[in-house]
Design a protein around this motif. Structure first.
Motif, PDB file in Angstrom:
ATOM      1  N   GLU A   1      -1.067  63.535  48.248  1.00 34.89           N
ATOM      2  CA  GLU A   1      -2.463  63.579  47.808  1.00 34.89           C
ATOM      3  C   GLU A   1      -3.165  64.870  48.214  1.00 34.89           C
ATOM      4  N   ASN A   2      -2.877  65.348  49.417  1.00 36.63           N
ATOM      5  CA  ASN A   2      -3.526  66.588  49.871  1.00 36.63           C
ATOM      6  C   ASN A   2      -3.088  67.788  49.030  1.00 36.63           C
TER       7      ASN A   2
ATOM      8  N   LYS B   1      -7.430  66.245  34.617  1.00 34.47           N
ATOM      9  CA  LYS B   1      -7.443  65.510  35.896  1.00 34.47           C
ATOM     10  C   LYS B   1      -6.557  64.270  35.836  1.00 34.47           C
TER      11      LYS B   1
ATOM     12  N   THR C   1      -8.354  72.128  43.399  1.00 39.60           N
ATOM     13  CA  THR C   1      -9.327  73.099  43.913  1.00 39.60           C
ATOM     14  C   THR C   1      -8.923  74.528  43.512  1.00 39.60           C
TER      15      THR C   1
ATOM     16  N   LYS D   1      -4.985  67.588  45.675  1.00 39.00           N
ATOM     17  CA  LYS D   1      -6.371  68.037  45.867  1.00 39.00           C
ATOM     18  C   LYS D   1      -6.441  69.554  45.989  1.00 39.00           C
TER      19      LYS D   1
END
Length: 286
Positions: free
Chosen positions: A274-275, A264, A282, A278
């Motif tokens: 950032e999206n 991480k 995921t 993420k």
């Protein structure tokens, strides 16, 4: 994958064996890793990523088969039920085909060179596993990094390289940790049945920990693996309770957590929106 084999393998009998091998495959996690990274780094060529993904899954299948043949494990697999010389030749064809298919995704020399680098690193890690080389936890982690980590890094790094044309060291760094996490999970599951790792006293992280015999529970667990009849009489609850008492469950969870934190931390360093970060997290962390 089956279509590729039909197109590339002219020997009909060999093709039949390879199709049977592919038929047994029901997960495509490594292809997904390549796709997630390709999309995160704005890859646009659908055909190219399809070639890469298919080649990667053929490679992973070939390594799984080699692993079973070398360890004489997984007796229910189709390749373990046929003549070993036929299986060995067929898996060599599968491995060679996988390299050819992946290299068709890009004609850049550096691209094919990196594929071969990862494959060779994994083979060397497999050698250390076969000869039971690791004698310490540190050496075992290095072996896992080479064997499993390299195979996990391959789709991640090559997905990015296909999208950008460049090798990405940060992606490589966290991808190795992803491979270590997967191997730790696999070793943990292996504690619940009599697999060849314990029969052959393979120096996995779990075995190295138990073999230090920190407590009576560790010694008792090791005695279970020596007594097939006794082990088979136990249920999973009894096994888990004793593994917890020995501390091996906690130990493996800590090792897994350490790799997850490194992963991480490295992903956060990516110069992506950032999206996208993420979405990538995921997609690759199950």
């Amino acid at each position: 994958m089956k279509e590729i084999v039909s197109q590339k393998i002219m020997n009909q009998d060999l093709e039949r064996y390879l199709q049977n091998f592919i038929e047994s495959k029901d997960t495509f996690e490594f292809a997904d890793l390549a796709l997630h990274h390709y999309l995160a780094f704005n890859g646009q060529d659908q055909k190219a990523i399809e070639w890469l993904a298919a080649g990667i899954e053929l490679l992973i299948l070939s390594f799984d088969i080699y692993d079973d043949l070398e360890d004489q494990d997984n007796g229910s697999a189709v390749w373990m039920k046929i003549d070993s010389s036929i299986a060995l030749n067929a898996v060599t064809a599968l491995y060679t085909l996988s390299i050819q298919v992946m290299c068709q995704a890009s004609h850049e020399p550096e691209f094919s060179q990196e594929i071969l680098n990862f494959a060779l690193q994994s083979i060397q890690g497999q050698h250390d596993d076969i000869v039971n080389a690791p004698q310490t936890e540190e050496a075992c982690l290095e072996m896992i990094k080479n064997k499993s980590g390299a195979l996990t890094a391959l789709p991640c790094v090559m997905g990015v390289m296909l999208a950008t044309g460049k090798y990405h060291p940060i992606v490589a760094s966290y991808s190795y940790e992803l491979g270590i996490i997967a191997q730790i999970e696999n070793d943990y599951r292996g504690l619940y049945y009599l697999n060849n790792d314990f029969i052959q006293k393979k120096n996995t992280l779990a075995y190295l920990y138990l073999n230090k015999r920190f407590n009576a529970a560790s010694a008792e667990i090791l005695s279970w693996y020596e007594n097939t009849e006794l082990f088979l009489s136990l249920n999973s609850k009894q096994i888990k309770e004793k593994l917890t008492e020995a501390g091996v469950v906690q130990y493996l969870l800590v090792m897994k957590h350490l790799s997850l934190q490194k992963l991480k931390k490295e992903i956060a360093r990516l110069e992506l929106q950032e999206n996208k970060i993420k979405k990538l997290i995921t997609g690759i962390i199950k």
